[in-house]
Design a protein around this motif. Structure first.
Motif, short mmCIF file in Angstrom:
data_model
loop_
_atom_site.label_atom_id
_atom_site.label_comp_id
_atom_site.label_asym_id
_atom_site.label_seq_id
_atom_site.Cartn_x
_atom_site.Cartn_y
_atom_site.Cartn_z
N GLY A 115 0.79 -1.23 0.00
CA GLY A 115 0.00 0.00 0.00
C GLY A 115 0.82 1.27 0.00
N VAL A 116 2.10 1.18 -0.38
CA VAL A 116 2.97 2.37 -0.41
C VAL A 116 2.87 3.01 -1.78
CG1 VAL A 116 5.35 3.19 -0.22
CG2 VAL A 116 4.53 1.37 1.28
N SER A 117 2.16 4.13 -1.85
CA SER A 117 1.90 4.76 -3.15
C SER A 117 3.15 5.38 -3.77
CB SER A 117 0.83 5.85 -2.98
OG SER A 117 1.23 6.84 -2.05
N ASP A 118 4.12 5.77 -2.94
CA ASP A 118 5.33 6.41 -3.47
C ASP A 118 6.37 5.40 -3.96
OD1 ASP A 118 4.29 8.88 -2.93
OD2 ASP A 118 5.30 9.09 -0.99
N GLY A 119 6.09 4.11 -3.81
CA GLY A 119 7.04 3.10 -4.26
C GLY A 119 8.18 2.91 -3.26
N TRP A 120 9.10 2.01 -3.61
CA TRP A 120 10.12 1.56 -2.66
C TRP A 120 11.53 1.97 -3.03
CZ3 TRP A 120 8.66 -0.18 1.91
CH2 TRP A 120 7.36 -0.66 2.04
N PHE A 121 11.70 2.86 -4.00
CA PHE A 121 13.04 3.18 -4.46
C PHE A 121 13.90 3.76 -3.33
CE2 PHE A 121 16.13 6.06 -6.57
CZ PHE A 121 16.81 5.11 -7.33
N ARG A 122 13.37 4.77 -2.63
CA ARG A 122 14.16 5.40 -1.57
C ARG A 122 14.52 4.40 -0.48
NH1 ARG A 122 17.87 8.34 -1.13
NH2 ARG A 122 16.81 9.69 -2.64
N THR A 123 13.59 3.56 -0.08
CA THR A 123 13.87 2.59 0.98
C THR A 123 14.93 1.59 0.54
OG1 THR A 123 11.61 2.80 1.80
CG2 THR A 123 12.84 0.84 2.47
N LEU A 124 14.83 1.09 -0.69
CA LEU A 124 15.82 0.14 -1.18
C LEU A 124 17.20 0.77 -1.27
CD1 LEU A 124 13.81 -1.68 -4.01
CD2 LEU A 124 14.33 -2.51 -1.71
#
Length: 491
Positions: A368-377
């Motif tokens: 449910g993360v609308s901003d995606g996972w790029f920053r976290t990865l």
């Protein structure tokens, strides 16, 4: 000094004593006080007593009733404070002072298995903290709220600069604050243990991360400060941050948190545990702060001899860090709701070659993360170039909640194929023929009476006085009327 003034200047005592006296101060007024104002002050008194009741219920183990009583008391206080602003003769500062004292008394003053109305997600307290395993609640609570045995809330002066910074975090800086919260929660298992071992409060760590980088591990400032806590290269080297097989360890969340904690403890010793001076030194440099303070470490950061001699950046930086730390402790009291984040750490072994960018595409909005996972990865794998494809068998860190999403979305099926196709798209390279360098052009100028070399260059918009002097072999820039000068192409 009046009894009311004495109570307001005291450090927090037991609620039964301190708020009983404050309530008397609030409800006791001169005969000239308008009746509507007296009524509002009466509600302030009731709210204070309700808070006392909530504390007692918590100590008796009746946590549900305690939570209900506390909520009602704070709602009553907020409603009365709102009406106070529209009531002639009502002192709104009196309401804020009581509200501020309620928050300070809350920190660490509740017994039982939970902090009453705690603003720290209970799930976060059970994250691994090193060899000792899961942190016990009492120790976690102390670590959140204490600085070397002192309550962090008692060290944060709720003055004009801090209030102004609170407003900025709640308005213009709110997106950065929320991003910082999410980013920090995923890196918490790497950063928080470093602060815990150094006996520093987690709220301070969050305040610095929020102000320095917003939780972006690869942030680099114009001055060259780098990483989530923005270390300059020389300072980082002093605290063990350097280059490891070509990787700048300032970008490593755990290493930077360790170095930051060591720096703060060093400066706290130097400035006699003055938190504001220490935070100021982190921003402006310990050399400058040390020269300003000299041998008098009892000076306040806001002393004109210190405050007025600091750059505006530092005057803003210190209250901003403290305000973010305060909101970490008391978000609900400022109508702020941080999102729930499952920051439990996990990892995957690549079943097929992929880059961080490709993983971001195939994971999509998992969880449910609308901003995606790029920053976290990127934050969790700081050594990896996000555009470089990693081979099968590479271990990558990611939130544990994404392990199943990787298995279902990024191993087989259409999404990894789409991600790979986008990632390996060929962008045409546009080439333009090199133009032959133009032959230098010259012009002539006849010196007139009153001319100087400087005035000629300015008038004709030539490149420089030195260039004209060299073209004409002039010594000491001396010219004479009637002399013809060679000039470069002037426009």
């Amino acid at each position: 000094m009046s009894l009311c003034s004495v109570v307001r200047s005291m450090r927090p005592l037991a609620l039964a004593v301190a708020f009983g006296l404050l309530g008397a101060c609030a409800s006791t007024g001169s005969s000239k006080t308008p009746a509507p104002v007296d009524a509002l002050y009466g509600q302030l008194d009731e709210a204070s007593k309700g808070y006392e009741t909530a504390l007692q219920q918590s100590r008796e183990g009746n946590l549900d009733a305690s939570q209900l009583t506390l909520t009602r008391s704070l709602d009553q206080l907020k409603a009365a404070a709102a009406r106070c602003g529209n009531t002639p003769g009502c002192d709104t500062q009196r309401f804020f002072s009581v509200f501020d004292r309620l928050l300070r008394l809350k920190d660490g003053d509740f017994s039982g298995d939970q902090d009453l109305n705690s603003d720290v997600d209970p799930a976060q307290r059970s994250l691994p903290t090193g060899k000792a395993g899961a942190a016990a609640l009492p120790q976690a609570q102390r670590s959140v709220t204490l600085l070397h045995g002192q309550k962090l809330s008692e060290l944060i002066a709720m003055n004009g600069p801090v209030k102004a910074a609170l407003e900025m975090w709640l308005t213009q800086w709110r997106p950065q604050l929320m991003d910082a919260w999410v980013n920090y929660q995923f890196m918490r298992y790497q950063m928080w243990p470093q602060y815990e071992r150094a006996d520093l409060p987690e709220a301070l760590l969050f305040g610095m991360v929020a102000k320095e980088s917003g939780g972006k591990v690869h942030a680099v400032s114009r001055s060259g400060a780098a990483g989530p806590l923005q270390f300059m290269y020389a300072t980082g080297m002093r605290f063990g941050l350097g280059t490891d097989n070509g990787f700048d360890t300032r970008f490593d969340p755990s290493a930077s948190a360790r170095a930051n904690a060591e720096y703060l403890n060093e400066q706290l010793r130097k400035f006699n545990n003055n938190l504001e001076l220490t935070i100021g030194a982190y921003n402006t440099g310990e050399g400058r702060m040390g020269r300003l303070v000299g041998d008098n470490s009892a000076l306040s950061f806001y002393d004109p001899r210190i405050y007025n001699a600091l750059p505006q950046e530092t005057r803003d930086y210190v209250p901003s860090v403290l305000a973010a730390a305060w909101l970490f402790l008391h978000p609900q009291s400022y109508n702020l709701r941080f999102p729930k984040v499952d920051g439990a750490p996990g990892s995957i072994i690549l079943k097929r070659p992929a880059s961080l960018s490709e993983l971001t595409v195939c994971l999509g909005s998992a969880g449910g993360v609308s901003d995606g996972w790029f920053r976290t990865l990127r934050n969790l794998n700081p050594k990896l170039d996000p555009q470089v494809t990693q081979p099968t068998g590479t271990r990558m860190a990611l939130p544990k909640s994404l392990e199943s999403a990787y298995a279902s979305r990024c191993v087989d099926g259409p999404w990894p194929i789409l991600a790979g196709d986008l990632h390996h798209a060929v962008i045409p390279v546009v080439t333009t023929p090199m133009a032959a360098p133009a032959a230098p052009s010259e012009s002539r100028y006849k010196v007139r009476g009153g001319d100087s070399l400087v005035s000629i260059v300015r008038k004709l918009h030539c490149s420089s006085v030195q260039e004209v002097a060299e073209m004409n072999g002039l010594k000491h820039h001396r010219i004479r009327a009637g002399q013809v000068l060679k000039l470069p192409a002037c426009h």
